[in-house]
Design a protein around this motif. Structure first.
Motif, PDB file in Angstrom:
ATOM      1  N   CYS A   2       0.829  -1.203   0.000  1.00  0.00           N
ATOM      2  CA  CYS A   2       0.000   0.000   0.000  1.00  0.00           C
ATOM      3  C   CYS A   2       0.866   1.256   0.000  1.00  0.00           C
ATOM      4  O   CYS A   2       1.798   1.386   0.781  1.00  0.00           O
ATOM      5  CB  CYS A   2      -0.902  -0.002   1.229  1.00  0.00           C
TER       6      CYS A   2
ATOM      7  N   CYS B 185      -0.292   3.777   3.567  1.00  0.00           N
ATOM      8  CA  CYS B 185       0.191   3.484   4.924  1.00  0.00           C
ATOM      9  C   CYS B 185       1.551   2.795   4.898  1.00  0.00           C
ATOM     10  O   CYS B 185       2.222   2.705   5.905  1.00  0.00           O
ATOM     11  CB  CYS B 185      -0.833   2.633   5.678  1.00  0.00           C
TER      12      CYS B 185
ATOM     13  N   CYS C  14      -5.308  -0.154   5.898  1.00  0.00           N
ATOM     14  CA  CYS C  14      -5.961   1.143   6.038  1.00  0.00           C
ATOM     15  C   CYS C  14      -7.206   1.265   5.177  1.00  0.00           C
ATOM     16  O   CYS C  14      -7.942   2.241   5.287  1.00  0.00           O
ATOM     17  CB  CYS C  14      -4.986   2.281   5.698  1.00  0.00           C
TER      18      CYS C  14
ATOM     19  N   CYS D 165      -6.422  -2.159   0.469  1.00  0.00           N
ATOM     20  CA  CYS D 165      -5.415  -2.361   1.506  1.00  0.00           C
ATOM     21  C   CYS D 165      -6.057  -3.016   2.725  1.00  0.00           C
ATOM     22  O   CYS D 165      -7.045  -2.529   3.240  1.00  0.00           O
ATOM     23  CB  CYS D 165      -4.773  -1.024   1.881  1.00  0.00           C
TER      24      CYS D 165
HETATM   25 ZN   LIG Z   1      -2.751   0.952   3.482  1.00  0.00          ZN
END
Ligand SMILES: [Zn+2]
Length: 81
Positions: A3, A6, A40, A37
């Motif tokens: 990701c 994050c 997050c 993700c």
């Molecule tokens: Zn993430």
């Protein structure tokens, strides 16, 4: 993939809901394939899906709808170039 938001989670394939707005028209696409993700919840759409979405949106716009709930469909007769 990792990701980009994050930098912690890995993305997993799933489906999401995408809302597109233009002028007075709001289109809500359900069941859009995306990478999400696990950490997050950030949603990544491939450029291919993006193009397909906007193309489908154009068709809906031409019908003159104001608010429409649409199932994202991969079996329309247009194809992604
Ligand atoms: Zn993430």
């Amino acid at each position: 993939m990792k990701c980009a938001i994050c930098r912690n989670g890995e993305t997993e394939s799933g489906v999401t809901t995408v809302t597109l707005e233009r002028k007075q028209t709001t289109l809500v696409f359900k069941q859009v394939p995306a990478e999400i993700c696990e950490n997050c919840g950030e949603v990544y759409l491939s450029s291919q899906i993006n193009r397909a979405l906007f193309k489908q949106a154009e068709q809906e716009l031409r019908r003159g709808v104001f608010l429409e709930m649409v199932n994202y469909s991969t079996n329309n007769d247009w194809c992604v170039a």
